[in-house]
Scaffold this motif. Structure first.
Motif, short mmCIF file in Angstrom:
data_model
loop_
_atom_site.label_atom_id
_atom_site.label_comp_id
_atom_site.label_asym_id
_atom_site.label_seq_id
_atom_site.Cartn_x
_atom_site.Cartn_y
_atom_site.Cartn_z
N TYR A 346 0.83 -1.21 0.00
CA TYR A 346 0.00 0.00 0.00
C TYR A 346 0.87 1.26 0.00
O TYR A 346 0.60 2.22 -0.75
CB TYR A 346 -0.91 -0.02 1.22
N GLU A 347 1.90 1.26 0.82
CA GLU A 347 2.78 2.43 0.89
C GLU A 347 3.51 2.64 -0.43
O GLU A 347 3.68 3.77 -0.90
CB GLU A 347 3.79 2.26 2.03
N TYR A 348 3.94 1.57 -1.06
CA TYR A 348 4.59 1.66 -2.38
C TYR A 348 3.62 2.24 -3.40
O TYR A 348 3.97 3.11 -4.21
CB TYR A 348 5.05 0.27 -2.81
N SER A 349 2.38 1.77 -3.37
CA SER A 349 1.37 2.21 -4.33
C SER A 349 1.11 3.70 -4.25
O SER A 349 0.89 4.37 -5.27
CB SER A 349 0.07 1.44 -4.10
N LYS A 350 1.12 4.24 -3.03
CA LYS A 350 0.80 5.66 -2.83
C LYS A 350 1.82 6.58 -3.50
O LYS A 350 1.51 7.73 -3.80
CB LYS A 350 0.72 5.98 -1.34
N GLU A 351 3.04 6.08 -3.74
CA GLU A 351 4.10 6.90 -4.32
C GLU A 351 4.09 6.89 -5.85
O GLU A 351 4.83 7.63 -6.48
CB GLU A 351 5.47 6.43 -3.81
N LEU A 352 3.27 6.04 -6.44
CA LEU A 352 3.27 5.92 -7.90
C LEU A 352 2.51 7.08 -8.55
O LEU A 352 1.62 7.68 -7.94
CB LEU A 352 2.64 4.59 -8.31
N THR A 353 2.85 7.34 -9.81
CA THR A 353 2.21 8.42 -10.56
C THR A 353 1.56 7.85 -11.82
O THR A 353 1.79 6.69 -12.20
CB THR A 353 3.24 9.48 -10.97
N ALA A 354 0.80 8.68 -12.49
CA ALA A 354 0.20 8.29 -13.76
C ALA A 354 1.28 7.94 -14.78
O ALA A 354 1.10 7.05 -15.62
CB ALA A 354 -0.70 9.41 -14.29
N ALA A 355 2.39 8.66 -14.71
CA ALA A 355 3.50 8.39 -15.62
C ALA A 355 4.05 6.98 -15.41
O ALA A 355 4.44 6.29 -16.36
CB ALA A 355 4.61 9.43 -15.44
N ASP A 356 4.08 6.54 -14.14
CA ASP A 356 4.55 5.17 -13.84
C ASP A 356 3.63 4.15 -14.50
O ASP A 356 4.09 3.17 -15.09
CB ASP A 356 4.57 4.94 -12.33
N MET A 357 2.33 4.39 -14.39
CA MET A 357 1.37 3.45 -14.98
C MET A 357 1.47 3.45 -16.50
O MET A 357 1.39 2.40 -17.14
CB MET A 357 -0.05 3.81 -14.55
N PHE A 358 1.67 4.61 -17.08
CA PHE A 358 1.81 4.70 -18.53
C PHE A 358 3.03 3.92 -18.99
O PHE A 358 2.97 3.16 -19.97
CB PHE A 358 1.93 6.17 -18.95
N MET A 359 4.15 4.08 -18.29
CA MET A 359 5.37 3.37 -18.68
C MET A 359 5.22 1.87 -18.47
O MET A 359 5.68 1.06 -19.30
CB MET A 359 6.56 3.89 -17.87
N ALA A 360 4.56 1.47 -17.37
CA ALA A 360 4.35 0.04 -17.12
C ALA A 360 3.52 -0.58 -18.25
O ALA A 360 3.83 -1.66 -18.75
CB ALA A 360 3.65 -0.16 -15.79
N GLU A 361 2.47 0.13 -18.67
CA GLU A 361 1.63 -0.38 -19.74
C GLU A 361 2.40 -0.46 -21.06
O GLU A 361 2.21 -1.39 -21.85
CB GLU A 361 0.38 0.49 -19.90
N PHE A 362 3.29 0.49 -21.28
CA PHE A 362 4.13 0.47 -22.49
C PHE A 362 5.01 -0.79 -22.50
O PHE A 362 5.12 -1.48 -23.52
CB PHE A 362 5.00 1.72 -22.53
N ILE A 363 5.62 -1.10 -21.35
CA ILE A 363 6.49 -2.28 -21.25
C ILE A 363 5.69 -3.57 -21.39
O ILE A 363 6.10 -4.50 -22.09
CB ILE A 363 7.26 -2.25 -19.91
N LEU A 364 4.53 -3.62 -20.74
CA LEU A 364 3.71 -4.83 -20.84
C LEU A 364 3.17 -5.02 -22.25
O LEU A 364 3.01 -6.16 -22.72
CB LEU A 364 2.56 -4.76 -19.83
N ASN A 365 2.90 -3.93 -22.94
CA ASN A 365 2.49 -4.03 -24.34
C ASN A 365 3.61 -4.63 -25.19
O ASN A 365 3.37 -5.48 -26.05
CB ASN A 365 2.09 -2.66 -24.89
N GLN A 366 4.84 -4.19 -24.95
CA GLN A 366 5.98 -4.77 -25.67
C GLN A 366 6.07 -6.27 -25.40
O GLN A 366 6.35 -7.07 -26.30
CB GLN A 366 7.27 -4.08 -25.23
N PHE A 367 5.83 -6.65 -24.14
CA PHE A 367 5.87 -8.06 -23.75
C PHE A 367 4.81 -8.85 -24.51
O PHE A 367 5.07 -9.92 -25.05
CB PHE A 367 5.65 -8.16 -22.24
N ARG A 368 3.60 -8.30 -24.58
CA ARG A 368 2.52 -8.98 -25.30
C ARG A 368 2.84 -9.12 -26.78
O ARG A 368 2.58 -10.16 -27.39
CB ARG A 368 1.21 -8.21 -25.11
#
Length: 481
Positions: A346-368
Motif C-alpha cells: 500500500y505504501e509503495y502504491s501511494k508513491e506511484l504516478t500516472a507516468a509510472d502506470m503509462f510506462m508500465a503499460e508500455f512495457i507490458l504491451n511490448q511483452f505482449r
C-alpha cells in the motif's frame, strides 16, 4: 453410494447420478459435510459451510444443468453471492457481506451447482501460498509440511482431498494454476474476457484477472467452461466464441501441433528443479510419440524490466481495492488491519504516478507483442508451472516483516514466472498433473495456447489424460482414507 465412491466421481458423473435418481442433491450435500468434518481440521481449506442451504435443498427440484446437485465451494474473494460473507482473507474485510450475486455466481447456479461454502485465500489473493492472519495456514493434502499454493489454495486443497470434485478459483498471476500444480489438479486460466467479471468489475489489473475453477478431470473443466463462458451485455469486450462446445473437444480428432518447450527459468541465476525438468522431458517425449512437433525454444525478454512493470500494474489495482475496502468497512489501513507485506504494498502504491502506470503499460504491451510474434510460429508453449516443488510454509507468507512488497514479488515470481506471462498476454493456459516427485509431491506442467484457443488446450489435455493418467494418485489426507 459411500464416501469412497463420492470422492472418486467427478462433477459430471455426480450430476448424471442425480438425474438418474440414484442419489439426491441433499444426499450429496451430506457427503460434503461429512468430508469437511473428516479432513478440513487437517488442511484448513473450508472457512464456512452453508448449513442453512443444505436444509433448504428440495430434492424434487433438479436442475437440468451439467452439474445438477453437485456440491461446490466459492473462493473467499472475487465472484460473490448475495447475503454471504466474503472477507478476502483479510482482517480489513472481516464481516463483509456481498450485496449481490456476481454474473459468474449466477452462471454457477444455472449450471446446477449447489454452493455450499467458502474456501481460504491469502490476504486479497496476493501470494503463492495460502497463509493469512485472519484464518491461518492452508495445508497441502499431499504433505502437510509444504504449501498447497495460492491464491486459490483453499479451493485446491478441498478438491485434492476429495471434499468437492470442482471448486471456484481466480487467477491474476497464476492463482488457479499454482495451487492446482501444488495439489495435483487441473487448473485452466481462460483467455482474457472468456469469463465475465461483472457486474462490479470490467477489467482489473490491466486485464490480468480471470476467474474459473480447479478440477480433477479434463471433462469437468470442459463442461464447466461451456457453462460459464457466456458473454454478458456491458462486458468491456466480447471475444470470439468457439466453433463448437468445449465438451466436444474431449473426443475430437487430434491435430498435429508445433509446440515450443522450455526449461529456461526466465530470470536471474535460479534454475528449474531437476525433478520438474525430468517430468518436462517425459511430457515432451509423450507429445512427440503422439505426433506433435516439439522444438526447444522460448520467448526472449528483459526480465527486470518486465518484473518492474508487473509490480506497478499490480500496485495500481491493489491501491484502489484497499482504499475502497477500508471505506466500505469503516476501518483504517494499518498494521492492525493488514499484514506487513500488504502494508508495504500500500505504501509503495501511494508513491506511484500516472507516468509510472503509462510506462508500465508500455512495457507490458511490448511483452505482449513479443509473445504474439512467438506464437506466429508455434501453436503452444510448454513450460513448468512452478520452477520449484512445493516449499515449506512461511517462505511466502505476507506476515513476514523482513521483506517489503518489491522483494516479496520477486520472491514469488522466481517460482511462478511462467504462469504470470499468460495473465499479461491474456492467452489461455492450463496446468496438468503430469508428474510426481520422488517425495510424492505433484508436478504440474503448463501449456499456453494462442489467444482464444481454449479448445486446443482441451483436446491436448484430454489426450494426455489418457496417455499419462493421474486419477489413481490419492494424497495421504483424503476423505476416502
Amino acid at each position: 453410494m459411500d464416501m469412497v465412491e463420492y470422492s472418486k466421481c467427478d462433477g459430471v458423473v455426480l450430476a448424471d447420478l442425480v438425474k438418474m435418481g440414484e442419489v439426491s442433491p441433499k444426499e450429496l450435500a451430506y457427503f460434503f459435510v461429512e468430508a469437511v468434518e473428516k479432513v478440513n481440521p487437517k488442511i484448513n481449506a473450508v472457512i464456512e459451510v452453508y448449513f442453512d442451504r443444505i436444509e433448504a435443498l428440495d430434492d424434487q427440484t433438479i436442475s437440468d444443468g451439467p452439474f445438477a446437485g453437485v456440491p461446490f465451494l466459492m473462493k473467499d474473494i472475487g465472484a460473490g453471492e448475495k447475503g454471504r460473507y466474503q472477507e478476502s482473507g483479510s482482517r480489513l474485510m472481516k464481516g463483509h457481506v456481498a450485496e449481490q450475486d456476481s454474473f459468474l455466481t449466477e452462471l454457477f447456479k444455472k449450471a446446477g451447482l449447489t454452493l455450499l461454502g467458502r474456501t481460504t485465500t491469502p490476504e486479497f489473493a496476493l501470494g503463492i501460498s495460502t497463509e493469512s492472519e485472519l484464518v491461518g495456514v492452508t495445508y497441502n493434502p499431499w504433505d502437510l509440511d509444504v504449501m498447497g499454493g495460492g491464491s486459490s489454495g483453499g479451493a485446491a486443497a478441498s478438491v485434492a482431498a476429495g471434499i468437492v470434485p470442482i471448486a471456484h478459483g481466480s487467477d491474476n498471476g497464476g492463482s488457479i494454476r499454482i495451487p492446482a500444480s501444488a495439489c495435483g489438479l487441473i487448473g485452466l486460466k481462460p483467455s482474457r474476457g472468456r469469463v465475465t467479471l461483472g457486474p462490479d468489475i470490467g477489467e482489473l489489473w490491466p486485464g490480468m484477472l480471470q476467474e474459473f475453477v480447479l478440477s480433477r478431470t479434463v471433462r469437468d473443466t470442459a463442461f464447466m467452461l461451456d457453462a460459464v463462458s457466456k458473454p454478458v451485455l456491458g462486458d468491456p469486450f466480447i471475444i470470439k466464441r468457439p466453433v463448437r462446445p468445449y465438451a466436444h473437444e474431449l473426443d475430437a480428432p487430434r491435430k498435429k501441433l508445433k509446440i515450443a518447450w522450455t526449461i529456461d527459468p526466465w530470470q536471474g541465476e535460479s534454475s528449474v528443479d531437476s525433478e520438474i525438468v525430468r517430468c518436462m522431458e517425459q511430457v515432451v517425449s509423450e507429445c512427440e510419440n503422439a505426433g506433435h512437433e516439439m522444438v526447444q525454444d522460448s520467448p526472449v525478454f528483459d526480465y527486470e524490466e518486465y518484473l518492474h512493470a508487473v509490480c506497478i500494474a499490480w500496485a495500481f489495482g491493489m491501491y484502489m481495492g484497499l482504499d475502497m475496502a477500508a471505506t466500505s468497512m469503516g476501518r483504517k489501513i494499518s498494521e492492525e488491519t493488514v499484514e506487513p507485506v500488504m502494508l508495504s504494498f500500500y505504501e509503495y502504491s501511494k508513491e506511484l504516478t500516472a507516468a509510472d502506470m503509462f510506462m508500465a503499460e508500455f512495457i507490458l504491451n511490448q511483452f505482449r507483442r513479443n509473445f504474439g510474434k512467438f506464437f506466429e510460429e508455434y501453436d503452444m508453449l510448454l513450460t513448468p508451472t512452478l520452477n520449484q516443488l512445493p516449499e515449506p510454509h512461511g517462505k511466502y507468507s505476507k506476515m513476514r516483516t523482513d521483506v517489503g512488497y518489491l522483494d516479496y514479488m520477486r520472491l514469488c515470481e522466481e517460482t511462478k514466472v511462467h504462469t504470470t506471462a499468460a495473465n499479461v498476454t491474456g492467452q489461455p493456459a492450463i496446468t496438468l498433473p503430469l508428474g510426481q516427485s520422488r517425495s510424492n509431491l505433484p508436478v504440474g506442467i503448463q501449456f499456453m495456447a494462442r489467444f482464444g484457443e481454449e479448445g486446443a488446450l482441451i483436446r491436448l489435455s484430454s489426450s494426455l489424460e489418457k496417455e499419462m493418467p493421474w486419477h489413481d494418485r490419492i494424497p495421504p489426507v483424503h476423505v476416502s482414507r
